[in-house]
Structure formats: structure tokens, C-alpha cells
Design a protein around this motif. Structure first.
Motif, PDB file in Angstrom:
ATOM      1  N   VAL A 144      -2.530   0.737   2.895  1.00  0.00           N
ATOM      2  CA  VAL A 144      -1.162   0.831   2.395  1.00  0.00           C
ATOM      3  C   VAL A 144      -1.183   1.603   1.079  1.00  0.00           C
ATOM      4  CG1 VAL A 144       0.878  -0.442   1.632  1.00  0.00           C
ATOM      5  CG2 VAL A 144      -0.523  -1.336   3.500  1.00  0.00           C
ATOM      6  N   ALA A 168       1.895  -0.249  -3.990  1.00  0.00           N
ATOM      7  CA  ALA A 168       2.145  -1.692  -4.019  1.00  0.00           C
ATOM      8  C   ALA A 168       3.428  -1.973  -4.778  1.00  0.00           C
ATOM      9  CB  ALA A 168       0.967  -2.417  -4.672  1.00  0.00           C
ATOM     10  N   GLY A 204       5.843  -1.187  -0.620  1.00  0.00           N
ATOM     11  CA  GLY A 204       4.533  -1.790  -0.401  1.00  0.00           C
ATOM     12  C   GLY A 204       4.566  -3.306  -0.452  1.00  0.00           C
ATOM     13  N   VAL A 217      -5.183  -1.512  -0.210  1.00  0.00           N
ATOM     14  CA  VAL A 217      -3.985  -1.161  -0.967  1.00  0.00           C
ATOM     15  C   VAL A 217      -4.404  -0.288  -2.144  1.00  0.00           C
ATOM     16  CG1 VAL A 217      -4.138  -3.408  -2.149  1.00  0.00           C
ATOM     17  CG2 VAL A 217      -2.043  -2.041  -2.321  1.00  0.00           C
ATOM     18  N   ASP A 246      -3.112   1.925  -5.495  1.00  0.00           N
ATOM     19  CA  ASP A 246      -2.029   2.110  -6.466  1.00  0.00           C
ATOM     20  C   ASP A 246      -2.676   2.143  -7.850  1.00  0.00           C
ATOM     21  OD1 ASP A 246       0.294   1.676  -8.234  1.00  0.00           O
ATOM     22  OD2 ASP A 246       1.364   1.137  -6.402  1.00  0.00           O
TER      23      ASP A 246
END
Length: 344
Positions: free
Chosen positions: A128, A131, A135, A152, A154
Motif C-alpha cells: 500500500v 498511509a 491508505g 506500507v 510513506d
């Protein structure tokens, strides 16, 4: 009437002795039933043969109706048992602990997911990007759904202004890296998953990272990242679920050129001029909108992983929250696309 029943029993026993298949035995009994019905219809009232076979065809029609109801019930029950076999934790979820079976029971009951689909979720690796607003619901629902490994990426930290919509973060975690805050929330929601936080901005070197995952979801808030993640996914042959939003409107689609669908740049070949599409920080965004679009992104991921339903390949979904309208636009792959086209 007893004569007919006796003949039916005799036919069945004779077939059993001769080891005749059941379907042939039932066929013989059905032929006997039809003959008895015809006798009771064609012969006059009071005829000895008619009296010996019940005297009224309606009796045998009622018998057939009752037998049909019992047979239909058995067929229905057999079908339900067949559909429910994947809901049996012992059969369908040997890879799961009893606690996991209980946790994912509502998924396992779904015919389109079942035990095999839940196993695919457990074995899946999903990355992903972002966030933040999109997200947040994406990560929470993927964690809740039981996706085995969730990455994730970011580079931002939690800010007070994020909390209006980024529901994965809390006031107590202001100033914390967003990927760390997200991991805390996801692990608290589901301890049976693996979360891999990457505290950095997605860049060209992230191509090897994308290749480690089965599917990528892009919830970024800038066009540089959107175009880059699309190029990385095309190069790695990974499907991309991309969403975007501003103010009251959001959109999402599944970009997967490996299945003859378009990539992101097929649909948006020209970047908007600076200032034409303001970010949420510049134009604002309604608090629940990221939840709507992000939840739909997570739903597309579940469908792609389990094979359920029809993902949004070749379709762009646009949701106008201000007026409660959702519309669908068909999109196609471009042969001259600079990323996935056959003539570039």
C-alpha cells in the motif's frame, strides 16, 4: 393399493438381488406408477382392476407429489452441504488456527470466498502506497480481511490536521511516523498478519520492492507518485488499484495491462497543469470521503486476490459524495501509451 405397493417393493428387491443400478430400479417403479395412474384414469369407476389399484388417480398423484417434495428436500440439503463444505473449519482452513477460523467465519461463509479464498488472502502480499486518507481505510480493511503480508510505504509523520479523516492514526501518535502508527493500529486489529513498514518516499529504486508483492494499492496524493507507481507496476507485471479524491469527489480503478486492460497512464496520459487539480491540503476534503473510496479500493483488492466477482478492470468509478451519485466510465488500453503500449 397394497397390491401396487407390494409390486413396487418387489421390483426394488429384485433389482437389489440382480444388482441393478438404482436409477434403473427407480425407473421401473416410475413406470409402474404411470401405469397405475393410467388405469385409474381410463378404466370406469368400479372396475375390479381400478379398485385393486386404489380406485382414484388423485391418490397416486398425491403420492408422487409427496415423494417429489421429499426428493427435492434431499437434493436441496445435499446442495447446501456441498456449498457449506468450505465453511467447515476442518476441511477448508487447515492452515488456520481455531481463533483465525472464528475471526474469518463471515468470509468463509461467502460462496465467492470460502475457505480457499481466505487461504489466498492469508498467502497474499499487498503493498500500500501511502498511509494517509485513502491508505487508512485500505490498511485497516486489508488487515481485518486477513491479508497475510501488508507492506506500507510513506515518508510522512502524523499531524493534527490528519486526524479529521486518517482514521488509522490517533491523537496520542501525533509526531510518530505514519507507517509506525499504521502498524500499531493494524497489529492491534489483527495479530495474525505481518506488517512491513517502509519509512521512505516511493522512488525509482522501489521497483525491486514492488516486485516482492502480488498487488499494489496506491493511495498517494500527488501525480508524481501516481505516475511512478504505475510505471513500477507495469514493469513488474503487478496489478494496481489506484484511488484519488479531492473535496467531495473520488475515483478508483484497477489498472492491469497483463490482462489487456489499461494502465494508469493510458487513462491519464497528460498530467494536469499545476493548480488545476488541487490536493486535499489545498482544497480540503470531506472527512468520510476517504473512507468511501478507500473501502472500495480494499474491496477490489479482496476480489483480485480471491477471484470473486468482477474487478474494476477497464472501468473507472467516479463517486460524487455531495450529491450521492456514482457513475462508471469505460476505459481502454492505448496502443501508443508511453508505459504499456505496443508502440513505445
Amino acid at each position: 393399493m397394497m397390491l401396487v405397493i407390494g409390486l413396487a417393493v418387489a421390483l426394488w428387491l429384485l433389482g437389489w438381488v440382480l444388482r441393478t443400478p438404482k436409477r434403473l430400479r427407480w425407473g421401473a417403479i416410475a413406470t409402474l406408477w404411470l401405469a397405475v395412474v393410467l388405469l385409474n384414469v381410463l378404466l370406469p369407476v368400479g372396475h375390479p382392476l381400478r379398485e385393486m389399484t386404489g380406485g382414484d388417480a388423485r391418490i397416486w398423484l398425491a403420492v408422487a407429489l409427496g415423494f417429489g417434495a421429499v426428493l427435492g428436500y434431499r437434493v436441496l440439503l445435499k446442495g447446501l452441504k456441498k456449498r457449506a463444505k468450505f465453511a467447515d473449519p476442518v476441511v477448508a482452513t487447515r492452515a488456520f488456527s481455531s481463533a483465525e477460523v472464528e475471526r474469518y467465519a463471515r468470509h468463509i461463509l461467502l460462496r465467492e470466498i470460502g475457505g480457499p479464498g481466505q487461504r489466498r488472502l492469508k498467502e497474499a502480499r499487498v503493498l500500500v502506497v501511502g498511509a494517509g486518507g485513502l491508505g487508512a481505510p485500505v490498511l485497516l480493511y486489508l488487515a481485518a480481511a486477513g491479508v497475510g503480508v501488508i507492506g506500507v510505504i510513506d515518508d510522512d509523520t502524523v499531524d493534527p490536521s490528519n486526524l479529521q479523516r486518517q482514521i488509522i492514526h490517533t491523537d496520542q501518535r501525533i509526531g510518530m511516523d505514519k507507517v509506525q502508527s499504521a502498524e500499531i493500529a493494524m497489529r492491534a486489529l489483527n495479530p495474525y498478519i505481518v506488517v512491513k513498514p517502509y519509512k521512505r518516499r516511493l522512488d525509482v529504486a522501489s521497483g525491486s520492492l514492488v516486485a516482492e508483492y502480488d498487488l499494489v494499492l496506491d493511495g498517494s496524493d500527488n501525480f508524481d507518485t501516481r505516475y511512478l507507481v504505475n510505471r513500477l507496476c507495469v514493469a513488474a507485471g503487478k496489478p494496481l488499484v489506484a484511488g484519488a479524491m479531492t473535496q467531495w469527489e473520488g475515483q478508483l480503478s484497477v489498472y492491469d495491462p497483463t490482462t489487456a486492460g489499461p494502465c494508469y497512464e493510458c487513462v491519464f496520459p497528460v498530467r494536469p497543469a499545476p493548480g488545476m487539480v488541487p490536493t486535499c491540503a489545498e482544497a480540503g476534503v470531506a472527512a468520510p470521503l476517504p473512507g468511501v473510496i478507500g473501502s472500495m479500493m480494499a474491496m477490489e483488492a479482496v476480489k483480485l486476490i480471491t477471484g470473486a466477482g468482477e474487478p474494476l478492470r477497464g472501468r473507472l468509478l467516479i463517486h460524487d459524495a455531495l450529491y450521492g451519485e456514482t457513475r462508471m466510465i469505460g476505459v481502454k488500453r492505448r496502443a501508443d501509451c508511453a508505459v504499456c503500449g505496443v508502440r513505445h
